[in-house]
Design a protein around this motif. Structure first.
Motif, PDB file in Angstrom:
ATOM      1  N   ALA A   1       0.778  -1.185  -0.154  1.00 54.95           N
ATOM      2  CA  ALA A   1      -0.014   0.106   0.019  1.00 54.95           C
ATOM      3  C   ALA A   1       0.924   0.993  -0.098  1.00 54.95           C
ATOM      4  O   ALA A   1       1.788   1.091   0.738  1.00 54.95           O
ATOM      5  CB  ALA A   1      -0.812  -0.046   1.246  1.00 54.95           C
ATOM      6  N   ASN A   2       0.630   2.008  -0.801  1.00 56.85           N
ATOM      7  CA  ASN A   2       1.380   3.458  -0.831  1.00 56.85           C
ATOM      8  C   ASN A   2       1.204   4.289   0.338  1.00 56.85           C
ATOM      9  O   ASN A   2       0.293   4.159   1.128  1.00 56.85           O
ATOM     10  CB  ASN A   2       1.333   4.033  -2.274  1.00 56.85           C
ATOM     11  CG  ASN A   2       0.019   4.855  -2.402  1.00 56.85           C
ATOM     12  OD1 ASN A   2      -0.807   5.352  -1.362  1.00 56.85           O
ATOM     13  ND2 ASN A   2      -0.566   4.943  -3.553  1.00 56.85           N
TER      14      ASN A   2
ATOM     15  N   ALA B   1      -5.837  -7.864  -4.825  1.00 58.79           N
ATOM     16  CA  ALA B   1      -4.997  -8.693  -4.352  1.00 58.79           C
ATOM     17  C   ALA B   1      -5.524 -10.120  -4.469  1.00 58.79           C
ATOM     18  O   ALA B   1      -5.231 -11.118  -4.798  1.00 58.79           O
ATOM     19  CB  ALA B   1      -4.462  -8.354  -3.191  1.00 58.79           C
ATOM     20  N   LYS B   2      -6.798 -10.078  -3.852  1.00 56.51           N
ATOM     21  CA  LYS B   2      -7.853 -11.451  -3.969  1.00 56.51           C
ATOM     22  C   LYS B   2      -7.838 -11.716  -5.458  1.00 56.51           C
ATOM     23  O   LYS B   2      -7.632 -12.979  -5.677  1.00 56.51           O
ATOM     24  CB  LYS B   2      -9.140 -11.148  -3.241  1.00 56.51           C
ATOM     25  CG  LYS B   2      -9.977 -12.473  -3.143  1.00 56.51           C
ATOM     26  CD  LYS B   2     -11.330 -12.029  -2.953  1.00 56.51           C
ATOM     27  CE  LYS B   2     -12.229 -10.986  -3.464  1.00 56.51           C
ATOM     28  NZ  LYS B   2     -12.912 -11.358  -4.718  1.00 56.51           N
ATOM     29  N   ASP B   3      -8.288 -11.090  -6.184  1.00 56.91           N
ATOM     30  CA  ASP B   3      -8.572 -11.537  -7.700  1.00 56.91           C
ATOM     31  C   ASP B   3      -7.217 -11.978  -8.241  1.00 56.91           C
ATOM     32  O   ASP B   3      -7.348 -12.940  -9.102  1.00 56.91           O
ATOM     33  CB  ASP B   3      -9.054 -10.233  -8.449  1.00 56.91           C
ATOM     34  CG  ASP B   3     -10.597  -9.760  -8.125  1.00 56.91           C
ATOM     35  OD1 ASP B   3     -11.139 -10.553  -7.523  1.00 56.91           O
ATOM     36  OD2 ASP B   3     -10.929  -8.712  -8.532  1.00 56.91           O
TER      37      ASP B   3
ATOM     38  N   VAL C   1       2.330  -8.363   6.037  1.00 59.34           N
ATOM     39  CA  VAL C   1       3.802  -8.815   6.045  1.00 59.34           C
ATOM     40  C   VAL C   1       4.370  -7.582   5.959  1.00 59.34           C
ATOM     41  O   VAL C   1       4.350  -6.559   5.639  1.00 59.34           O
ATOM     42  CB  VAL C   1       4.007  -9.752   4.911  1.00 59.34           C
ATOM     43  CG1 VAL C   1       3.218 -11.130   5.302  1.00 59.34           C
ATOM     44  CG2 VAL C   1       3.686  -9.361   3.505  1.00 59.34           C
ATOM     45  N   GLY C   2       5.854  -7.887   6.003  1.00 58.94           N
ATOM     46  CA  GLY C   2       6.852  -6.666   6.015  1.00 58.94           C
ATOM     47  C   GLY C   2       7.137  -6.193   7.407  1.00 58.94           C
ATOM     48  O   GLY C   2       6.218  -6.336   8.354  1.00 58.94           O
TER      49      GLY C   2
ATOM     50  N   SER D   1       3.140  -3.457   6.245  1.00 57.48           N
ATOM     51  CA  SER D   1       2.764  -2.367   5.100  1.00 57.48           C
ATOM     52  C   SER D   1       2.437  -3.150   3.887  1.00 57.48           C
ATOM     53  O   SER D   1       1.844  -2.572   2.971  1.00 57.48           O
ATOM     54  CB  SER D   1       3.857  -1.157   4.883  1.00 57.48           C
ATOM     55  OG  SER D   1       4.871  -1.790   4.323  1.00 57.48           O
ATOM     56  N   MET D   2       2.698  -4.342   3.786  1.00 58.01           N
ATOM     57  CA  MET D   2       2.260  -5.332   2.681  1.00 58.01           C
ATOM     58  C   MET D   2       1.236  -6.200   3.016  1.00 58.01           C
ATOM     59  O   MET D   2       1.126  -6.726   4.079  1.00 58.01           O
ATOM     60  CB  MET D   2       3.680  -5.934   2.143  1.00 58.01           C
ATOM     61  CG  MET D   2       4.555  -4.675   1.721  1.00 58.01           C
ATOM     62  SD  MET D   2       6.087  -5.425   0.847  1.00 58.01           S
ATOM     63  CE  MET D   2       5.124  -5.572  -0.544  1.00 58.01           C
TER      64      MET D   2
END
Length: 106
Positions: free
Chosen positions: A29-30, A57-59, A87-88, A92-93
């Motif tokens: 995510a930015n 992300a799901k798609d 994660v991260g 942030s991911m």
């Protein structure tokens, strides 16, 4: 390609089991989304930006899993499970992983 969370497909018979297939994706995510989500957390409401990232992300994970199933000769994936994790270092991911059983149905 038929994708379902159920273990069977009503009205159709599973004729071949190909095994477990998976799909994974990790999306970051930015900073602007993080800032706007923080504002929404403070004032309340939904974060459309994060919801869009979740959907994407799901798609992506489901498409990857379907591609793997198709390569095996399947025309459906049953018993799909979708998991979401952050994660991260700072969380942030977003990771989305899905798995299911690749099958051929009549």
């Amino acid at each position: 390609m038929l994708l379902t969370t159920t273990p069977t497909v009503e009205g159709r018979q599973i004729v071949t089991y190909y095994g477990v297939v998976t799909g994974e994706t990790i999306i970051g995510a930015n900073v602007m989304r993080d800032f706007m989500a923080g504002v929404r957390d403070f004032f309340g409401g939904r974060s459309g930006a994060y919801e869009e990232v979740l959907r994407k992300a799901k798609d992506t994970a489901l498409k990857e899993m379907a591609r793997e199933a198709k390569a095996l000769g399947a025309n459906a994936v049953v018993g799909i499970d979708i998991d979401y994790e952050t994660v991260g270092a700072s969380g942030s991911m977003l990771m989305v992983a899905c798995s299911g059983t690749a099958v051929r149905v009549e």
